[in-house]
Design a protein around this motif. Sequence first.
Motif: not given
Lengths: 187, 300
Positions: B238-247, B145-161
């Motif tokens: 989900l992991f590909v979308n969150l950390f590896f640039g999506g497909a 959850s903390a890793a996801v929070l880093v993404l959300a704070l860093g990119l300013g969004t909770f939407s996966i898209e």
Amino acid sequence: MYCNKIPDKPVDNEKIWKKLDDLARANSLWITAYGTGCGAIELRPLHTSRFDMERFGIAMRPTPRQSDVLIISGYLSVKTLKRVIRVYEQIQDPKYILALGSCTIDGGMYFDSYNTINILDRYIPVDVYVNGCMPRPEAVIDGFILLMKKIKEGKAVGWKRYKENLEYYRKNQREIIRNWDLPDYNW
Amino acid sequence: MTRLLVSVILTSLGALVYGLLLGGVSRVITASIHGRIGPRLTQNFIDLWKLFRKESSIHHGTMFWMAPMFRLTGGIGVLLLVPIIAGNSVLTNMSFSGDLLLVLYFMFFGCLGMALGAGDSGHPYAVVAVSRGLLQMSAYELSFSAAVLVLALGLGTFSIENIVSAQQGGILNWNVFRFPFATAAALITFLPMNMTYPFNIVLAPQEIPIGPPTEYSSRFLSFMFSGRAIFGVAKLILFVNLFFGGAGSWSSLLIKTFLLYMYPLFVSPVFPRFRTEQSVRFLWFVPTSLVAVDLLRVIL
């Protein structure tokens, strides 16, 4: 905790999928990890790289609920027979029994022992016997291949025989197990 | 509506087939590591069909019946909430209707359902495994959850898209390079999520025979297998979308998910199992410390 209902007699109504079912059953035999007698030591090498039973789709399962095959690996004492009956009846149909060693066929070197059984098929229905004292892992694999052939041909029907002749098997079991305290059927 | 329904069914079936095939590949590779021939690639399909057609004559109550359904629903739910191929209107499924927080919740839906079902089965080993599983889940959920929070704070969004679109335009834009510590922490939590060694304290066959599914047989087990296969694929996507640039295309989806799936295979065959307290201590300390670095970087 017990359900005392006797199982219904098996009805043969799976004709459409039968071929496919038998093929899948033959190629995915899961064994209850349960050893009786000295033959259990011969089953361990089957996991290893030398014999590798997984190439036939055979795997060990730690619970009878999820397995298909029960291996009676050698002499079976009366005390263990009681546990074997409980384990066998908990396995879901269709289920098969592979009996290893002379002891399961005619008592072997324990033929006159006061506390081992002589002919296993009188107590639970055996599908394939593998003779020897003890059979080597190659012989056990050969037994598995024979069992797979019988399943594909629809001839491994020990589980049906058990349900159809439950009174016969219960009579034999009760005769030899003195302190009988099992329910009518171990669900 | 019909289009969505067809898409949902096709996505679930596709994920099931792909998940079972990946399972087959992992079994073959593990066998090669052991120096064995190993099973067929299609062994998981054979096992699934056999289990589906076996008799199920026992049950232990309502929750016992429902748990495999919870597991399957949890898997399909996560799969549908994640955009599979970015920009593909058919395969976005229902990703518009939920964000990362809903996915995080859904990821644990199946596990919690399974815990209730295993408790209903009344088997002592199942109960031991459930308590171990919930403890371990609380341990890795923190760092994930903390890793996801880093993404959300860093990119300013909770939407996966939006997270996927923020990573476009070059490999260095991927979150694995932007937030390397958070990604490392998430990849560590990927192991206990998939219940692989050294974190498989829940399904520990030599200690507590198979854990929660001890009493589950036949058709129940086939549903649980299917749920696990689909959930596995959903987590990969989900992991590909969150950390590896999506497909962006089918080929990149297959390559990325396959490589990500291979990663636990390099860890699991060579590590023995942790004890429960070792696993929890490791998960509370190592990935949490890693993710704290990126969290501080993002906040400051």
